[in-house]
Each structure stands twice: as C-alpha cells, then as structure tokens.
Design a protein around this motif. Structure first.
Motif, short mmCIF file in Angstrom:
data_model
loop_
_atom_site.label_atom_id
_atom_site.label_comp_id
_atom_site.label_asym_id
_atom_site.label_seq_id
_atom_site.Cartn_x
_atom_site.Cartn_y
_atom_site.Cartn_z
N GLY A 98 2.06 3.38 10.33
CA GLY A 98 3.39 1.58 10.05
C GLY A 98 1.79 0.14 10.51
O GLY A 98 2.05 -0.22 11.12
N THR A 99 0.54 1.43 10.95
CA THR A 99 -0.61 0.65 11.20
C THR A 99 -1.35 -0.91 10.16
O THR A 99 -1.93 -1.46 10.15
N GLN A 100 -0.77 -0.59 8.69
CA GLN A 100 -0.71 -1.59 7.38
C GLN A 100 0.11 -1.44 7.05
O GLN A 100 0.87 -0.30 7.26
N GLU A 101 0.30 -2.79 6.29
CA GLU A 101 1.69 -2.47 5.45
C GLU A 101 1.27 -2.33 3.54
O GLU A 101 2.34 -2.20 3.61
N VAL A 102 0.26 -2.71 3.42
CA VAL A 102 0.01 -2.52 1.90
C VAL A 102 -1.25 -2.52 1.48
O VAL A 102 -2.31 -2.96 2.42
N THR A 103 -1.51 -1.43 0.40
CA THR A 103 -2.33 -0.74 -0.01
C THR A 103 -2.34 -0.29 -1.49
O THR A 103 -1.50 -0.05 -1.89
N ILE A 104 -3.68 -0.61 -2.65
CA ILE A 104 -3.24 -0.41 -4.00
C ILE A 104 -3.76 0.94 -4.47
O ILE A 104 -5.16 0.36 -5.32
#
Ligand code: TK8
Length: 348
Positions: A98-104
């Motif tokens: 929960g310390t970042q919201e999006v990655t790909i």
C-alpha cells in the motif's frame, strides 16, 4: 464536574472528526457515488522501469490524463519512470504494502507472485501479435488477471512489452550453437533461466534497473528485449550485435494496489479500469508503430543485425521443448493446456 463533561465532549468531537478525515488514500472509504468521490483528493503514485521516451510511459501519461479529467481532479496521478521507485518486483511488492498504487511490470517477474503468469514465458508460444491479442483477451487471459486479487493486487489491463530479441557484445548469433557460453541477463523468472541454459547460454537473472551497468562493465555479455527498449534505453552504446530471435512475446500488466482500488467508489473504480484499458490500446499502437522502426535505428547506431532463418529458429524450438515440459506443472498444467488451445483457436 461541568468542566469534566465539557472536556469529555470536546475530546469526543475531536475523535469523531479525526475518524471521518483519515488518510485520503485509506481503503474502504465509502465516498458518495460520484466520480469526484467524497471530496478527499486521492493520489496514485504510478512507477515504471522504462524511461520517459518509451511507449509504456506515453501510455501512463494517457492514463493520467483520462483519470484526472474524468474525476475532475479528485484522483491525481503522479508518474515516475526509469526505476525511480524501484524495479518491477520491488514496485509490485510496494503495491501489496500500500506504499504505491500503480506499476506495469512484465509478466515474467509477476510469475513470482502468481506462477501461472509464466505461461507467457513459454518460448515461441505466440507466432505473432494478433494471436497474442486474441489469447490475452480470451477467458484464460482474463482469468489470469483475476488470480492477482489473492496477492492484494488488481490487474486492470494487459499492455504490450513485445517480442523479445537478443543482443550481445561478443558475436553474431545466427543459430542455437552461437548461444554457447554467452553470459545473458534474463528477467527474474526460472523458465527464462532454464530456457537460455537449454540453448547453451550462461544466464543470470537480474532486475532491469541493474542491466545497463552490468552490460557496460561486462558482467553480462547480452540481454533480450524488444527493439523499442533496446533503442530507447540506448543499449546500442554497450551492445554490438542484435538478432531477430523473437523468442518470447512479453505482455505488461497494468497493476493497481487492491487496497487502493477497494477504497474507490464504484464510479471511480470504473474510471480507472476503463482508463487503464483505453491507455493500453494507445500504448500498444505506439509500441507497434515504433518497434520495426527501431531495428533500423539500431543498425544506424552501428549494431550488426543477424537474421534468424526459419530452420535455425526450428532448431531453437527443439532445444527448449524439454524445459517447457519440465515447467508445465510449475506453471499449472490446466493453464498451459488452455493457453495452447487458445493459441490454436486464434491461429485458425
Ligand atoms: C522494465 C522491464 C522490462 C523487461 C525486462 O521495468 O526486465 O527486461 O522487459 O521492460 O519490465
């Protein structure tokens, strides 16, 4: 006594106000059913490993544009590229925390979270992009995205990394024999590792963020990625040879933290989902327009291009076949069978 009651009422009021405020990204906030949500601005920290010239980043900017426009600024998207927030695995773990919201990420490192994604690492699985599109859109492709929820992740859409091609600083690679002894960096994925061993190479799994330095220092002789990545990440500065091995088609998966997604209201969940899909179509279009152009650019930058003949590719397919058999149960035999069936359907 009166003073005590006043004090009690005041502290109760402060507690109630604090409980309503909470963290703007806190999960479970039941905002009113509108795109602008409950009035609190939410922030999406979106990070990728490739640089700001790559179609993947252009796609992320498209996602940002759509989401901020459709939520009237209620959801802000901060974009980070070139591994500023870490490598694929680290950023995927950050979504779980929960310390970042999006990655790909590419599906290869994602297989460390959901093993079935390794089905896309089966060498020579997809004959072309059209078949890949059909399989990813099929029940089995969409079904894999649903498996991410068990890992506190939401897979909103497939984007495209593309067909992977080999580069190295030692020699022209025209046949399987030419792989012998080459120190090749692979993504952190056991199937990739074993497949390159079966081809006679000496593979090393490594995060993408460490790759350029490893090639510059000679820790590895080569790597494999689509032409767009090879060119836009300036690998031609540290690599002399490129071959159209086209050995694997890598999808990207647009991932969102499940905690953050669940904290959005229904309208906002639809907006981010539709935006990931629409931006993905835009990214895939840019990726395909770019890829063939970049092979010419690599040669203009001095790289020697070696064409792999159908016979030589057939020999590579034979060499990796035992590895595919070995990994079938690790990936999930049912998933492997379903994907092969979907490829057959799409190839008709
Ligand atoms: C970038 C990676 C890259 C992948 C790799 O973050 O690791 O070689 O192909 O695109 O996801």
């Amino acid at each position: 006594m009166k003073k005590l009651l006043t004090l009690l009422a005041a502290s109760l009021m402060i507690f109630v106000l604090a409980a309503c405020g909470g963290d703007s990204n806190s999960s479970g906030a039941e905002g009113n059913e509108s795109a602008s949500g409950d009035g609190e601005t939410k922030t999406i920290r979106a990070g990728i490993g490739l640089n700001d010239q790559h179609p993947q980043y252009k796609g992320l900017l498209k996602f940002k544009e759509i989401v901020e426009e459709k939520t009237d600024g209620a959801i802000k998207v901060e974009t980070y590229h070139s591994g500023q927030l870490g490598d694929d695995r680290t950023m995927t773990e950050a979504l779980q925390l929960g310390t970042q919201e999006v990655t790909i990420p590419s599906t290869a490192p994602l297989a460390n979270f959901v093993p079935e994604f390794s089905v896309f690492d089966i060498p020579f699985l997809f004959p072309n992009e059209e078949v890949a599109d059909e399989v990813l859109a099929s029940d089995v492709g969409q079904g894999l995205l649903e498996k991410l929820e068990s890992q506190n992740l939401v897979g909103l859409a497939y984007w495209e990394n593309g067909f992977r091609d080999l580069t190295n600083s030692k020699r022209a690679v025209a046949t399987a024999e030419d792989f012998k002894g080459l120190k090749i960096r692979t993504m952190e994925n056991d199937l990739h590792l074993e497949a390159f061993k079966a081809l006679g190479a000496n593979p090393t799994p490594m995060a993408f963020t460490e790759l350029f330095t490893a090639m510059q220092q000679g820790t590895v002789d080569g790597q494999e990625n689509p032409y767009a990545t090879i060119y836009l990440q300036k690998f031609y500065e540290v690599q002399d040879h490129v071959s159209n091995t086209h050995h694997i088609y890598s999808p990207f998966v647009f991932l969102m933290s499940k905690e953050f997604f669940d904290g959005l209201n229904e309208d906002q969940q639809k907006i981010v989902t539709d935006a990931a899909k629409e931006a993905g179509k835009h990214q895939i279009k840019l990726n395909r327009e770019a890829n063939e152009k970049y092979l010419k650019s690599l040669q203009e930058e001095g790289m020697t291009y070696t064409e792999i003949t159908p016979e030589a590719r057939e020999e590579m397919v034979k060499k990796v076949q035992p590895v595919i058999e070995d990994f079938k149960d690790d990936i999930g035999a049912e998933t492997v069978d379903k994907v092969y069936k979907a490829v057959e359907e799409a190839t008709k």
